[in-house]
Design a protein around this motif. Structure first.
Motif, mmCIF file in Angstrom:
data_model
loop_
_atom_site.group_PDB
_atom_site.id
_atom_site.type_symbol
_atom_site.label_atom_id
_atom_site.label_comp_id
_atom_site.label_asym_id
_atom_site.label_seq_id
_atom_site.Cartn_x
_atom_site.Cartn_y
_atom_site.Cartn_z
ATOM 1 N N VAL A 111 0.824 -1.222 0.000
ATOM 2 C CA VAL A 111 0.000 0.000 0.000
ATOM 3 C C VAL A 111 0.850 1.260 0.000
ATOM 4 C CG1 VAL A 111 -2.161 -0.794 1.020
ATOM 5 C CG2 VAL A 111 -0.257 -0.185 2.520
ATOM 6 N N GLN A 112 2.045 1.168 0.573
ATOM 7 C CA GLN A 112 2.859 2.376 0.658
ATOM 8 C C GLN A 112 4.072 2.319 -0.263
ATOM 9 O OE1 GLN A 112 5.830 2.623 3.244
ATOM 10 N NE2 GLN A 112 6.062 4.838 3.174
ATOM 11 N N LEU A 197 -5.027 5.701 5.649
ATOM 12 C CA LEU A 197 -4.221 5.774 4.430
ATOM 13 C C LEU A 197 -4.368 7.122 3.721
ATOM 14 C CD1 LEU A 197 -4.918 2.148 3.154
ATOM 15 C CD2 LEU A 197 -2.658 3.045 3.771
ATOM 16 N N SER A 198 -5.367 7.892 4.112
ATOM 17 C CA SER A 198 -5.559 9.212 3.510
ATOM 18 C C SER A 198 -4.901 10.321 4.322
ATOM 19 C CB SER A 198 -7.056 9.504 3.358
ATOM 20 O OG SER A 198 -7.649 8.533 2.521
ATOM 21 N N THR A 199 -4.209 9.967 5.384
ATOM 22 C CA THR A 199 -3.476 10.968 6.151
ATOM 23 C C THR A 199 -2.063 11.098 5.584
ATOM 24 O OG1 THR A 199 -2.480 9.402 7.709
ATOM 25 C CG2 THR A 199 -4.678 10.240 8.263
ATOM 26 N N PRO A 200 -1.377 12.182 5.895
ATOM 27 C CA PRO A 200 0.004 12.311 5.423
ATOM 28 C C PRO A 200 1.009 11.520 6.254
ATOM 29 C CG PRO A 200 -0.743 14.368 6.431
ATOM 30 C CD PRO A 200 -1.869 13.387 6.553
ATOM 31 N N TRP A 201 0.580 10.649 7.143
ATOM 32 C CA TRP A 201 1.520 10.027 8.080
ATOM 33 C C TRP A 201 2.096 8.704 7.612
ATOM 34 C CZ3 TRP A 201 -3.043 12.000 10.984
ATOM 35 C CH2 TRP A 201 -2.900 13.379 11.175
ATOM 36 N N GLU A 202 1.978 8.464 6.337
ATOM 37 C CA GLU A 202 2.683 7.354 5.687
ATOM 38 C C GLU A 202 2.475 6.008 6.375
ATOM 39 O OE1 GLU A 202 6.684 8.494 4.770
ATOM 40 O OE2 GLU A 202 5.987 10.139 3.519
ATOM 41 N N SER A 224 10.008 10.457 14.589
ATOM 42 C CA SER A 224 8.967 10.668 13.592
ATOM 43 C C SER A 224 7.845 9.629 13.747
ATOM 44 C CB SER A 224 9.605 10.595 12.200
ATOM 45 O OG SER A 224 8.630 10.424 11.214
ATOM 46 N N ARG A 228 3.985 10.567 14.406
ATOM 47 C CA ARG A 228 2.915 10.193 13.473
ATOM 48 C C ARG A 228 1.921 9.231 14.119
ATOM 49 N NH1 ARG A 228 5.555 7.630 8.828
ATOM 50 N NH2 ARG A 228 7.511 7.684 9.950
ATOM 51 N N LYS B 226 -1.417 14.682 0.584
ATOM 52 C CA LYS B 226 -0.350 15.689 0.563
ATOM 53 C C LYS B 226 0.450 15.643 1.862
ATOM 54 C CE LYS B 226 -2.820 19.347 -0.589
ATOM 55 N NZ LYS B 226 -3.277 20.700 -0.973
ATOM 56 N N GLU B 296 9.799 16.624 11.910
ATOM 57 C CA GLU B 296 10.406 15.596 11.055
ATOM 58 C C GLU B 296 11.352 16.230 10.036
ATOM 59 O OE1 GLU B 296 7.311 12.098 10.321
ATOM 60 O OE2 GLU B 296 6.435 14.075 10.019
#
Lengths: 366, 478
Positions: A111-112, A197-202, A224, A228, B226, B296
């Motif tokens: 997914v990532q 999965l729609s957050t920017p937190w990978e 990090s 997150r 984003k 970060e």
């Protein structure tokens, strides 16, 4: 038959008089093809590992474990997290890099980070007439000529026998953590995974065992990851109580290798679906057990033996592969889904051109 | 550069063919007046020009299919065209060809943020895809420099990359499915809003096939959330070698910047004269961009600063504001414009293993002196994707030929050190005749088999990718 070099392998294919069953470690093919066994295990060894260029080149017969150990010593890994299918399929044997590639075997990090095919940057293979063919190379960006690299990934030995592979590898992150939400119905679990999965937190893993927890993984530098994970826990609070799981690695190994289905009777189906439709598809399947990975996009179903799941589901957006069943069930239903006519014509045309005698794993993919 | 002789039988039937095309397209979508077809005589590789016989601008997959059926029945060569921004001559017509442009097919058909994908018609520009989803917090990752103008159709045909693909991958890694039309008019769908192929990965080979397998009319694209923020740093060095070593160390340290851009002295100076970005006076500079939250970003830049310090940089400049970040990128983004002010230029895109960087830059310098033409280097260093810009004067007799010869020598060098001819622009017409430097006959034969299968009569963009003498038996037999 076991060959010790690409030239020997090419000669073996040239002089073959009947079908060949291509075999890496024999750990993940749904059903062995019929024909003389042609082993690639002799084509073993890492040819090049350049950590500063994130590149690894190795023979197709190289054991996956050897590659992973070599990379780990440099703090690197294959980013696509190839599953170990032995427990699920009840196999012995040693998984090879060629087998992983031939099956485009990709785990939760799909997914990532992308699939096996997204990290494969070069191949050498021998086609059905015994000709050695190269495509791609050892650089990450390459649009010179057609991308046969992608075509070979997931071709299950039906277009040619892989002999050497080049991969883009990545550094192994310093830390990982997994958040768990218990007690979610499948629809709520998929919604929670979609939100994550729609957050920017990978988020690098999003899975749900029906009746169990939904899991969300975060990897990176320690500070990090902590940041997150905290933000993600806040964002997921509306879905239920979010806790940090005790053993992140064990959870993702279990998801990757489909451990909940090990040692349980029944057929194993693997579906690719539009993630948001996974709950509905799983519900219609009436499965004995269901594991959702890739935020719902990959659906593992444990079904009563002999069920024709494709007939039961009818049309849906995606496809279903039968991975584990009695040989007669696999022979009757086919492991691979039938393709729409124009696509089937193209696939058959490619096989005919790469393997004019039809001797490489004949009938395996259709 | 040579094009196949136009087929006189097709040229003789021009009026009849144009009439059939008009009958196939109800709107005013067929252009055949030579004064108007001239607008399609080249793409962004302007050194080569040839007006097509006709241009059609269909409005739907069905219309593309109707047009292709006509061309197939008439045996007319077809050249697909996105926005015409190819740097490799990918949409250069032949005189007997029909251009099928997708410029009138620009709709966003479906936005599915829950599944992080969109379905678009392929005439839409790259940047417009991001434009359609950014208010919901998403973007489309591949970012070729031409993203304001280039179409998704061309991105798929060339498997386009961009500065940020070190982290996010190129088009093929962000493409989930297509609707495409084969040369005989057959419409088919490959992939969709899911994540792998049911059988052979045909989508994988269609992406990057330079418009030779079919006309892609719709695409499912992956969109990404984003990042919270992004910040570039500029690091200046006393030599190319040291800058190259620093790149390798950053990558090994486990930092995954979204971009690592490299400029050498000739490029820095030209950009400075043109854009006045305030770049330091140095031999080589890196622009490294990282993403994440404020903390970060701070952590990653701290690590990069430690690594750079080991390489004794001339300067380390961190953007303290959006304005400073803009200034760091300003010179890099104006590099091509700056070069255009000085001279005509040819931009190559060979890729090399990152470890070969110092050697290749030194050899390019030697070749530049040998051929008597200046070369400026600006490139995506993290993935070894070079962009040597060869400067020449198109009005000076012999200069273009010398430039082509130098370009060929540089690309052969890329292949010799383990790299390839093209990292993101494609082969097109530009690198077609160099394919033999990278591929053995059997390697090209295998690729051409794929085309045999999708386009048995070799009518689709057939003068590209494969050297004419290599493809001749197929084109003639067809």
């Amino acid at each position: 038959m076991r060959t010790e070099s690409e030239a020997e392998l090419a000669e073996a294919i040239r002089s073959a008089t009947g079908p060949l069953a291509i075999r890496g470690g024999g750990t993940r093919a749904p059903a062995p093809a019929s024909g003389d066994r042609l082993d690639t295990a002799g084509l073993s060894g890492v040819v090049l590992h350049e950590p500063g260029a994130l590149t690894l080149v190795a023979g197709a017969g190289t054991p996956l474990a050897e590659v992973e150990a070599l990379l780990a010593a440099e703090g690197q890994r294959l980013p696509f997290e190839p599953p170990d299918m032995r427990g699920l399929l009840g196999r012995e044997g040693i998984s090879t890099l060629g087998g992983v590639t031939a099956a485009n075997a990709s785990g939760p990090r799909r997914v990532q980070a992308g699939a096996c095919r997204d990290h494969l940057i070069g191949v050498r293979f021998v086609d059905g007439s015994g000709t050695v063919i190269r495509n791609g190379g050892r650089v990450m960006k390459n649009v010179t000529g057609y991308d046969l690299v992608k075509l070979m990934a997931g071709s299950h030995g039906t277009l040619g026998v892989l002999t050497e592979l080049s991969f883009k590898v990545l550094p192994t992150p310093e830390a990982e953590t997994t958040l768990a939400i218990d007690g979610l119905e499948p629809a709520a679990a998929v919604a929670a995974m979609a939100a994550a999965l729609s957050t920017p937190w990978e988020v690098s893993g999003a899975a749900h065992h029906v009746g169990g927890a939904a899991w969300l993984r975060i990897e990176g530098f320690a500070a990090s990851v902590a940041y997150r994970a905290a933000r993600l826990a806040e964002a997921l609070a509306p879905f239920g109580s979010v806790t940090e799981a005790a053993d992140s690695r064990a959870i993702w190994r279990a998801v990757r290798d489909v451990e909940p289905f090990h040692d349980r009777p029944g057929d194993v189906w693997r579906l690719s679906v539009r993630p948001s439709e996974a709950p509905e598809v799983a519900g219609r399947a009436g499965a004995d057990d269901a594991l959702m990975d890739w935020g719902g996009g990959r659906l593992w179903l444990l079904m009563p033996p002999g069920t024709d799941l494709r007939a039961r589901l009818g049309a849906f957006e995606g496809h279903a592969m039968l991975l584990r069943a009695a040989p007669q069930t696999i022979a009757q239903l086919g492991s691979f889904p039938p393709e729409p006519a124009p696509v089937a014509t193209l696939s058959a045309g490619l096989r005919r051109r790469f393997d004019p005698r039809g001797i490489l794993n004949p009938g395996l993919m259709g | 550069m040579e094009l196949p002789e136009p087929n006189p039988q097709i040229l003789a039937r021009r009026d009849q063919i144009v009439a059939r095309l008009r009958a196939a397209l109800p709107g005013n979508d067929v252009i055949s007046d030579p004064a108007e077809t001239r607008a399609y005589e080249c793409d962004a590789l302007t050194a080569y020009r040839c007006a097509p016989m006709a241009v059609v601008l269909p409005r739907s997959t069905e219309e593309v299919s109707a047009v292709l059926r006509v061309c197939h029945e008439e045996g007319v060569p077809v050249v697909p065209r996105g926005a015409g921004t190819s740097l490799a001559g990918g949409s250069l017509p032949t005189a007997d060809s029909v251009i099928i442009g997708v410029a009138r097919m620009r709709e966003v058909l479906e936005i599915d943020t829950a599944n992080r994908c969109v379905r678009v018609q392929t005439g839409i520009t790259n940047l417009a895809v991001t434009g359609a989803v950014e208010d919901r917090g998403f973007f489309y990752a591949p970012d070729p420099s031409s993203q304001l103008a280039c179409a998704i159709a061309g991105n798929i045909a060339m498997n386009s990359g961009g500065a940020h693909c070190l982290k996010y991958g190129v088009t093929t890694n962000n493409l989930l499915g297509v609707t495409m039309v084969l040369m005989d008019g057959t419409v088919l769908r490959l992939g969709g809003p899911w994540m792998d192929a049911p059988g052979l990965d045909l989508l994988g080979v269609v992406c990057g096939s330079e418009g030779q397998l079919g006309v892609v009319t719709e695409a499912w694209l992956r969109i990404l959330p984003k990042p919270e923020g992004a910040r570039p740093v500029l690091i200046a060095f006393g030599s190319n070698e040291v800058a190259g070593a620093c790149v390798a160390d950053i990558i090994r340290a486990g930092i995954l910047p979204v971009a690592i851009e490299f400029m050498d002295r000739p490029c820095i100076r030209a950009c400075e004269d043109f854009a006045h970005a305030g770049y330091p006076d140095c031999e080589a500079l890196l622009i490294v961009e990282v993403e994440g939250s404020e903390a970060e970003i701070g952590e990653q830049i701290g690590l990069i600063r430690q690594i750079a310090a080991r390489h004794d940089p001339v300067e380390f400049r961190e953007a303290g504001s959006a304005e400073e970040a803009g200034r760091i990128w300003l010179g890099r983004k104006s590099a091509f414009g700056a070069m255009g002010q000085i001279a005509d230029y040819m931009c190559l895109d060979g890729t090399i293993p990152v470890s070969a960087l110092p050697l290749v830059l030194r050899r390019i310098g030697e070749l530049s002196r040998e051929f008597g033409l200046d070369v400026a280097n600006v490139f995506h260093a993290g993935d070894g994707n070079m962009h040597p810009l060869i400067l020449f004067d198109a009005n000076k007799p012999g200069d273009l030929e010398r430039c082509e010869a130098l370009g060929a020598a540089i690309l052969r060098l890329c292949v010799e050190v383990g790299g390839c001819l093209s990292g993101e622009h494609g082969v097109g017409i530009e690198k077609r005749d160099l394919m033999v430097a990278q591929f053995d006959p059997a390697d090209m034969e295998a690729q051409m088999r794929v085309k045999d299968c999708f386009d048995p009569h070799w009518l689709l963009n057939a003068a590209k990718v494969f050297p004419l003498q290599v493809s001749a038996p197929r084109r003639v037999a067809a």
